[in-house]
Design a protein around this motif. Structure first.
Motif: not given
Ligand SMILES: [Ca+2]
Ligand SMILES: [Ca+2]
Length: 439
Positions: A337-346
């Motif tokens: 459950v991902d709550t932060y945008q990273n470059g590798h995120d879809p």
């Molecule tokens: Ca993330």
């Protein structure tokens, strides 16, 4: 023969017991023997062969001579009678007969003037008892922690229910218990969860009557495997990094809401099949500035080297060059459950994603989530069965598709991470089911 004088001679009676008969003009009377038996009739239920003793008594006034003892009918025989035998006045002797199954007369021929004496004999062979397994039902799937009562009904043509014994057993675990039925013919035992083994098995019940005849009934059932983590000692969990058990609140804190935290908590008391498993828990994310998220991992215990992957955007389970550390991810499969945008995120939005072996940049499945931070406790459910994964949060299905996961021995646990932004990541009420049975 004793001859006695009679005062008068008017009698002309048929010879009978104890009735002196005048002998013509002589004035003498003849005394007679008289046969009695104990018992006078026999009726019995026979297990295999029933021996019966019959006492012959001479209650007459002359010596009794028994010439012959025989059986007229079926299912009986004379075992011991030394005929001809004599019985003095007032004396007795025993003969022995045996019955199996049938109706007959015991015929005793003697000098009793009444002639032959017949004793009715009845032997009914014992019949098998009857039993029906009522609980569990055929093909029943038994939940992992459920209380299970095994119930059978019994009856018998000869015995009362409470004269019989009933035994329950499983071909996986052996005898479950032996009980005496109640007067209504109901027999039951409790089958405790700790005495049950997972998988397909045959539950049988046997009943034995007082003759030793046995009857069976059985049902194939399946015992699911799994556990309720709340019921297990927290000492069986493996904590790494910042993760800890909060005993006052009865939840697992994966990270506090401070920067650059990394924690994991795995339940290691029970190993299950990681490709056929259902996981349910509750999570809380919030009280911070908004990163990075938490993940549930079904870790492959045959390949794992630790309970921690990498920090930051790898949320404690993954591996990517963008994450701090850059080491290997956790083997097995994870749902974050991902709550932060990273470059590798879809996606740039908060999302749920499933990946293999911590490969966070190449999720097998993902979906955008509504707001999950500071919105209270949420119920997470992941279900992997026969290569099909469903993931739902608060009852809404976000992932529902085929994935490629082979069988492996697994622990279930959780990871979370913070970076420059933070959140408190909490877990509670873990429930795990292995699909030992096809639902
Ligand atoms: Ca993330
Ligand atoms: Ca019987």
């Amino acid at each position: 023969m004793f001859l006695l004088l009679l005062a008068c001679s008017e009698y002309d009676l048929k010879p009978s017991a104890n009735v002196p008969e005048p002998l013509g003009d002589s004035g003498l009377v003849e005394l007679f023997a008289q046969l009695e038996t104990d018992p006078t009739t026999i009726a019995s239920v026979v297990c295999e062969e029933q021996l019966e003793v019959v006492m012959l008594s001479n209650v007459g006034e002359a010596e009794l001579v028994v010439d012959a003892v025989s059986i007229d009918g079926d299912g009986w025989e004379v075992v011991q009678a030394d005929v001809p035998l004599t019985i003095a006045v007032g004396e007795s002797t025993d003969i022995v007969i045996s019955g199996t199954d049938g109706t007959a007369d015991l015929v005793i021929q003697s000098n009793d003037p009444d002639g032959e004496l017949r004793i009715p004999l009845q032997a009914a062979a014992d019949t098998s008892p009857w039993v029906e397994l009522v609980e569990p039902a055929v093909d029943e799937i038994i939940a992992e922690q459920a209380a299970v009562e095994l119930v059978a009904l019994v009856s018998d043509g000869q015995d009362l229910p409470e004269q019989m014994q009933v035994e329950f057993s499983s071909d996986l675990t052996g005898s479950i218990g032996t009980v005496t039925p109640d007067s209504s013919g109901t027999a039951s035992v409790l089958w405790a969860a700790e005495n049950r083994d997972p998988g397909l098995q045959t539950v049988s019940v046997s009943v034995v009557d007082t003759c030793g005849l046995v009857e069976f009934d059985s049902a194939e059932v399946c015992q699911q495997a799994g556990y309720e983590a709340d019921e297990l000692d927290i000492s069986t969990w493996s904590f790494s990094g910042t993760a800890s058990w909060d005993g006052s609140n009865s939840w697992v804190e994966l990270t506090p809401a401070t920067t650059s935290q990394l924690g994991s908590a795995f339940q290691t008391a029970t190993s299950l099949d990681g490709s056929s498993i259902s996981i349910r828990f509750e999570f809380f994310i919030g009280n911070g500035s908004g990163a990075d998220g938490l993940a549930m991992t079904v870790i492959d215990t045959s390949r794992m080297t630790s309970f921690l992957g990498n920090a930051g955007g790898c949320i404690g389970y993954g591996s990517h060059s963008e994450c701090d550390g850059g080491g290997p991810g956790l083997p097995g499969w994870s749902v974050e459950v991902d709550t932060y945008q990273n470059g590798h995120d879809p996606t740039a939005q908060d999302h749920v994603a499933m990946s293999l072996d911590g490969d966070v940049a190449n999720p097998q499945a993902w979906a955008v989530l509504p707001e999950m931070e500071d919105t209270g406790w949420h119920t997470f459910e992941a279900d992997l069965d026969s290569g099909h994964l469903t993931v739902s949060i608060d009852g809404v299905a976000y992932i529902d598709q085929a994935v490629s996961v082979s069988s492996f021995p697994a622990y279930v646990g959780f990871t979370a991470g913070t970076g420059s932004l933070t959140n408190e990541h909490l877990i509670k009420s873990l429930s795990v089911t292995e699909y030992a049975c096809e639902e």
